[in-house]
Design a protein around this motif. Structure first.
Motif, PDB file in Angstrom:
ATOM      1  N   UNK A 116       0.835  -1.209   0.000  1.00 25.12           N
ATOM      2  CA  UNK A 116       0.000   0.000   0.000  1.00 25.12           C
ATOM      3  C   UNK A 116       0.866   1.253   0.000  1.00 25.12           C
ATOM      4  N   UNK A 117       1.896   1.258   0.815  1.00 25.48           N
ATOM      5  CA  UNK A 117       2.784   2.417   0.879  1.00 25.48           C
ATOM      6  C   UNK A 117       3.475   2.641  -0.463  1.00 25.48           C
ATOM      7  N   UNK A 118       3.898   1.569  -1.101  1.00 24.33           N
ATOM      8  CA  UNK A 118       4.576   1.697  -2.396  1.00 24.33           C
ATOM      9  C   UNK A 118       3.636   2.254  -3.451  1.00 24.33           C
ATOM     10  N   UNK A 119       2.436   1.733  -3.517  1.00 25.13           N
ATOM     11  CA  UNK A 119       1.464   2.184  -4.506  1.00 25.13           C
ATOM     12  C   UNK A 119       1.133   3.659  -4.325  1.00 25.13           C
ATOM     13  N   UNK A 120       0.813   4.039  -3.110  1.00 24.21           N
ATOM     14  CA  UNK A 120       0.425   5.429  -2.858  1.00 24.21           C
ATOM     15  C   UNK A 120       1.603   6.384  -3.056  1.00 24.21           C
ATOM     16  N   UNK A 121       2.824   5.913  -2.754  1.00 25.37           N
ATOM     17  CA  UNK A 121       4.001   6.763  -2.952  1.00 25.37           C
ATOM     18  C   UNK A 121       4.231   7.046  -4.427  1.00 25.37           C
ATOM     19  N   UNK A 122       4.063   6.023  -5.272  1.00 29.06           N
ATOM     20  CA  UNK A 122       4.246   6.206  -6.716  1.00 29.06           C
ATOM     21  C   UNK A 122       3.239   7.207  -7.261  1.00 29.06           C
ATOM     22  N   UNK A 123       1.989   7.096  -6.846  1.00 29.10           N
ATOM     23  CA  UNK A 123       0.973   8.016  -7.326  1.00 29.10           C
ATOM     24  C   UNK A 123       1.166   9.423  -6.765  1.00 29.10           C
ATOM     25  N   UNK A 124       1.663   9.499  -5.539  1.00 32.75           N
ATOM     26  CA  UNK A 124       1.971  10.811  -4.959  1.00 32.75           C
ATOM     27  C   UNK A 124       3.039  11.524  -5.785  1.00 32.75           C
ATOM     28  N   UNK A 125       4.021  10.770  -6.235  1.00 30.67           N
ATOM     29  CA  UNK A 125       5.085  11.349  -7.055  1.00 30.67           C
ATOM     30  C   UNK A 125       4.549  11.881  -8.378  1.00 30.67           C
ATOM     31  N   UNK A 126       3.436  11.307  -8.830  1.00 25.78           N
ATOM     32  CA  UNK A 126       2.800  11.781 -10.067  1.00 25.78           C
ATOM     33  C   UNK A 126       1.848  12.947  -9.814  1.00 25.78           C
ATOM     34  N   UNK A 127       1.722  13.348  -8.549  1.00 28.08           N
ATOM     35  CA  UNK A 127       0.852  14.468  -8.217  1.00 28.08           C
ATOM     36  C   UNK A 127      -0.573  14.077  -7.918  1.00 28.08           C
ATOM     37  N   UNK A 128      -0.807  12.795  -7.621  1.00 27.90           N
ATOM     38  CA  UNK A 128      -2.167  12.324  -7.366  1.00 27.90           C
ATOM     39  C   UNK A 128      -2.251  11.674  -5.991  1.00 27.90           C
ATOM     40  N   UNK A 129      -2.825  12.358  -5.016  1.00 26.68           N
ATOM     41  CA  UNK A 129      -3.029  11.719  -3.710  1.00 26.68           C
ATOM     42  C   UNK A 129      -3.959  10.534  -3.867  1.00 26.68           C
ATOM     43  N   UNK A 130      -3.553   9.400  -3.356  1.00 29.76           N
ATOM     44  CA  UNK A 130      -4.340   8.181  -3.538  1.00 29.76           C
ATOM     45  C   UNK A 130      -4.421   7.425  -2.226  1.00 29.76           C
ATOM     46  N   UNK A 131      -5.390   6.540  -2.158  1.00 27.41           N
ATOM     47  CA  UNK A 131      -5.551   5.649  -1.014  1.00 27.41           C
ATOM     48  C   UNK A 131      -5.661   4.223  -1.541  1.00 27.41           C
ATOM     49  N   UNK A 132      -5.260   3.279  -0.722  1.00 22.04           N
ATOM     50  CA  UNK A 132      -5.348   1.872  -1.114  1.00 22.04           C
ATOM     51  C   UNK A 132      -5.817   1.056   0.073  1.00 22.04           C
ATOM     52  N   UNK A 133      -6.522  -0.011  -0.222  1.00 22.71           N
ATOM     53  CA  UNK A 133      -7.009  -0.898   0.818  1.00 22.71           C
ATOM     54  C   UNK A 133      -7.037  -2.319   0.313  1.00 22.71           C
ATOM     55  N   UNK A 134      -7.136  -3.261   1.214  1.00 29.48           N
ATOM     56  CA  UNK A 134      -7.151  -4.677   0.833  1.00 29.48           C
ATOM     57  C   UNK A 134      -8.256  -5.397   1.579  1.00 29.48           C
ATOM     58  N   UNK A 135      -8.778  -6.428   0.948  1.00 26.09           N
ATOM     59  CA  UNK A 135      -9.817  -7.237   1.549  1.00 26.09           C
ATOM     60  C   UNK A 135      -9.924  -8.552   0.806  1.00 26.09           C
ATOM     61  N   UNK A 136     -10.933  -9.334   1.157  1.00 28.41           N
ATOM     62  CA  UNK A 136     -11.120 -10.637   0.523  1.00 28.41           C
ATOM     63  C   UNK A 136     -11.891 -10.542  -0.788  1.00 28.41           C
ATOM     64  N   UNK A 137     -12.530  -9.398  -1.051  1.00 27.49           N
ATOM     65  CA  UNK A 137     -13.295  -9.202  -2.279  1.00 27.49           C
ATOM     66  C   UNK A 137     -12.993  -7.823  -2.843  1.00 27.49           C
ATOM     67  N   UNK A 138     -13.308  -7.656  -4.122  1.00 25.35           N
ATOM     68  CA  UNK A 138     -13.128  -6.344  -4.738  1.00 25.35           C
ATOM     69  C   UNK A 138     -13.998  -5.310  -4.028  1.00 25.35           C
ATOM     70  N   UNK A 139     -15.224  -5.674  -3.717  1.00 22.05           N
ATOM     71  CA  UNK A 139     -16.148  -4.742  -3.073  1.00 22.05           C
ATOM     72  C   UNK A 139     -15.616  -4.295  -1.713  1.00 22.05           C
ATOM     73  N   UNK A 140     -15.183  -5.242  -0.904  1.00 17.72           N
ATOM     74  CA  UNK A 140     -14.657  -4.902   0.416  1.00 17.72           C
ATOM     75  C   UNK A 140     -13.374  -4.081   0.292  1.00 17.72           C
ATOM     76  N   UNK A 141     -12.506  -4.459  -0.636  1.00 20.56           N
ATOM     77  CA  UNK A 141     -11.248  -3.738  -0.809  1.00 20.56           C
ATOM     78  C   UNK A 141     -11.489  -2.314  -1.292  1.00 20.56           C
ATOM     79  N   UNK A 142     -12.503  -2.136  -2.165  1.00 27.31           N
ATOM     80  CA  UNK A 142     -12.807  -0.793  -2.670  1.00 27.31           C
ATOM     81  C   UNK A 142     -13.292   0.112  -1.542  1.00 27.31           C
TER      82      UNK A 142
END
Length: 329
Positions: A116-142
């Motif tokens: 999660x930290x790696x993903x959000x850091x890459x997008x931050x470098x592109x100028x896009x604040x992002x959030x990431x989450x994980x779960x057992x399903x796409x719906x829960x993770x979203x």
């Protein structure tokens, strides 16, 4: 149990529209507010409002129609950067939201928190604040991505339980459930599956599984075993985008006919273009409903424009032999 990572860039439709942060703006779709700027939210505008009540709360509100093609074109460079820098084979749930199997990448980066930290850091470098989450399903993770949560394995149902049934995105079902006094996903999940099937049909069954933290169609890094692909080859090859988009729309019509005949539903759709120099470019779109042929064409045009803009097509587009979209059930 599979693990899913979702990456969310908040207010993507607003970002594409491009206003300054202090400009109250609403992006409209189907007569309703799809997304709004921080300034609009501060004035009381909310997603799902109609324009008139939204402007009653914020008279200076500027409204623009959603441009899905432009959202996809703008989002594609972010997707490609993440695929190159962090993890391959991302699926676009919608512009601004990505899904991918998490187990392999998490193992590579040292765990889900590090991923999660790696993903959000890459997008931050592109100028896009992002959030990431994980779960057992796409719906829960979203939903987890909204707060940057990592839902422990096996606890997706408990995580989902407090959410209102409206987050299922099924207005008609939501209305019926409210009439019955069922207002949360936990209360809905507690209903017996056979009674849900008898009362609400196939739509209710699918939503019930979602509320229970189950995934009928898990994210996969591989396509299904059944071949539901369709294609179109240009002879001679074309360097123009519009003929490719038109061919993709026609191919999508054939794809839907084939899926209907097979009695299956399209969970993800892959659009692939083969270039004259042998390169193949592809993008996977995930969708829980039926993507119309027009929606497929919209998505294909968006990614092609992105590839054209960043030079990805250079050196091969003039001799390209495009193929149409393929879907997996």
């Amino acid at each position: 149990m599979d693990r899913v990572l979702c990456v969310w860039v908040p207010d993507w439709p607003v970002r594409v529209a491009g206003p300054a942060p202090d400009v109250p703006l609403a992006v409209m779709a189907g007569g309703l507010v799809l997304a709004c700027s921080p300034a609009a939210r501060a004035a009381g505008v909310r997603r799902g409002m109609r324009l008139r009540p939204a402007r009653a709360r914020c008279p200076e509100l500027r409204a623009v129609e959603r441009d899905v093609e432009e959202e996809i074109r703008g989002f594609e460079p972010l997707v490609r950067t993440l695929e190159e820098a962090v993890m391959p084979r991302l699926e676009v749930v919608r512009p601004g939201l990505l899904a991918a199997p998490a187990r392999g990448p998490a193992r590579y980066w040292g765990g889900e928190p590090q991923l999660v930290e790696r993903v959000t850091a890459v997008l931050r470098e592109l100028g896009h604040p992002a959030r990431a989450g994980a779960g057992d399903t796409v719906f829960a993770a979203a939903l987890a991505a909204r707060s940057g949560a990592l839902v422990p394995p096996g606890e997706s149902a408990a995580f989902l339980a407090p959410y209102p049934v409206g987050v299922l995105g099924r207005p008609r079902l939501t209305e019926l459930l409210h009439r019955l006094g069922v207002t949360t996903l936990g209360a809905f999940a507690a209903l017996p599956a056979d009674r849900v099937a008898a009362r609400f049909g196939a739509e209710g069954v699918a939503a019930h599984r979602t509320a229970r933290g189950l995934e009928a169609r898990p994210v996969s890094s591989r396509t299904g075993t059944a071949d539901h692909s369709v294609s179109h080859v240009f002879e001679p090859a074309t360097s123009l985008l519009e003929p490719v988009v038109f061919a993709a729309k026609a191919a999508a019509d054939r794809l839907h006919q084939r899926l209907t005949a097979a009695g299956v539903v399209c969970a993800r759709l892959e659009a692939e273009v083969e270039l004259g120099d042998g390169r193949r470019l592809a993008r996977v779109f995930r969708h829980e409903g039926r993507l119309s042929a027009a929606a497929v064409a919209e998505r294909v045009r968006g990614v092609l424009r992105a590839w054209e803009t960043d030079g990805t097509l250079a050196g091969g587009a003039s001799a390209g032999a495009p193929t149409g979209p393929g879907g997996t059930a």
